[in-house]
Scaffold this active site. Sequence first.
Site, mmCIF file in Angstrom:
data_model
loop_
_atom_site.group_PDB
_atom_site.id
_atom_site.type_symbol
_atom_site.label_atom_id
_atom_site.label_comp_id
_atom_site.label_asym_id
_atom_site.label_seq_id
_atom_site.Cartn_x
_atom_site.Cartn_y
_atom_site.Cartn_z
ATOM 1 N N CYS A 2 0.776 -1.118 0.043
ATOM 2 C CA CYS A 2 -0.092 -0.130 0.084
ATOM 3 C C CYS A 2 0.912 1.146 -0.017
ATOM 4 C CB CYS A 2 -0.981 -0.122 1.276
ATOM 5 S SG CYS A 2 -1.945 -1.260 1.295
ATOM 6 N N GLY A 28 -0.509 0.318 -4.987
ATOM 7 C CA GLY A 28 -1.690 -0.219 -4.846
ATOM 8 C C GLY A 28 -2.879 0.149 -5.861
ATOM 9 N N ASN A 101 0.253 0.611 5.872
ATOM 10 C CA ASN A 101 0.910 -0.176 4.897
ATOM 11 C C ASN A 101 1.663 -1.374 5.725
ATOM 12 O OD1 ASN A 101 2.344 -1.237 2.779
ATOM 13 N ND2 ASN A 101 4.041 0.190 2.713
ATOM 14 N N GLY A 102 1.412 -2.514 5.344
ATOM 15 C CA GLY A 102 2.137 -3.816 6.060
ATOM 16 C C GLY A 102 1.144 -4.714 6.306
ATOM 17 N N TYR A 257 11.458 -4.439 -6.838
ATOM 18 C CA TYR A 257 10.281 -4.444 -7.590
ATOM 19 C C TYR A 257 9.444 -3.214 -7.183
ATOM 20 C CZ TYR A 257 5.637 -5.450 -9.365
ATOM 21 O OH TYR A 257 4.401 -5.488 -10.074
#
Length: 501
Positions: A2, A28, A101-102, A257
């Site tokens: 995210c 995202g 985020n996570g 990435y």
Amino acid sequence: MCGIVGIVSNSPVNQSLYDALQVLQHRGQDAAGIMTSDNGILHLRKEKGLARDVFDNEHMISLKGKMGIGHVRYPTAGLFSSAEAQPFYVNSPYGIGLAHNGNLINSSALKENLFSEDLRHINTRSDSEILLNIFAHELQLHSKESFTPDDVFYAVAGVHRRVEGAYSVVSLISERGIVAFRDPNGIRPLCYGTRIKNGKSETMIASESVALDTAGFKLERDILPGEAIYVDMTGKIHSRMCSEKANLSPCIFEYVYFARPDTIIDGISVYKARMKMGQKLAEKIKKDWKNHDIDVVIPIPDTSRISALELAISLGVPYREGFIKNRYIGRTFIMPEQNQRIKSVKRKLNAILTEFSNKNVLLVDDSIVRGTTSKQIIEMAREAGANKVYMASAAPPVKYPNVYGIDMPASHEFVAGGRNIKEITKLINADRLIYQDLKDLIDAVKDPQIKTQKFDSSCFDGKYVTGNVTEEYLEELDHLRNDSAKEKYNSTDLSDDVMVY
């Protein structure tokens, strides 16, 4: 994965938040949301879709205020309904919004404890809602009439004591300010920057430094593992270390990435790291394949371009753009269903015949996960007239689930799971397959001038930096992440579970 952002400004923040979400859209594509605060009134818009589709002019006008947070999302376990779009909100204490985020690895136990001990109800399957309620409960334990930064830091310390896993967070507290914190291992990125506008200081917090750059904020630094910063309504920044177990171990897959190449994470340039990945791959080819017959190096757009170019330069082989990408097709890695990924590849890429015809081609990708995309691209290269098709991966074989916020497939769906190089080569129909060695990947990402010496590379080596990932938890993830489970879940419309405006 995210993307999150938070801004405390001297002017309306709606446009800046929207612009930041567009910059972070690569993190995202399933949902987007913005929450702002205006004189004690919280305004929220969130829904499925890209940021450009979620927000129209009417929504932007309604997002009033000089303080706000935003989020772009894809589901960490492959499951999603519009009710799980972020930011989430609770009204007590004060009125709190949160974007995360996570992934929390003890979310089941936390959810049970929240209900039985804290008397809090969780309305969705999202661990982010759990995290919000834990933060809110800890803040309520220390809340009093005169709100101080100490209240925030005590609450974050309480989160660290209870929560296990990866979490970078921005949280808006109505009429008080914005809080940002990072888990004690710093697995997911988070940084902040400042700018002076009309003689006054403004602060932005974001997942990647590129969001700060494009908004005209100067990157100050990354938020440290276990640290919290609190930006009050006047723009003053308060910070404190809230964990005694801080140990910086960022996710190495961010550099491979996810992150944009123009981002700096924990002082390390993603662009330079990818350059070094290409150089390391070239060194391996020179060592293990001295008499190679590679005629041309071609990247699989977009994230492998930097590595492929450096590899070609190091080998003294021509670099060519052999595939043209349709910019309007999303990233296949984060598409939730296998059928959708398969269908999208040929819509996404088209081969330039002259770059393949009668040549021995080395295709370079950032990583190989399921192998289905690699196999289709190799088939496209052969159909374009390639004599031989070799494949190189800038990352080592992906063999283990990522439990810290990356929606990788079930372990039995990894192409490298239980297979050797020869078997994988045959499966994807390549003439030769070269993987990066993990040691070389780590050496490529490390900056000798930066103290970061440790990375979370669990998807390659199965060593989880939090040290508490059980076989039972991995089995639960496999059950959630396999493609048949996702197809079954996503066929059920849960959009009416909660009304979201």
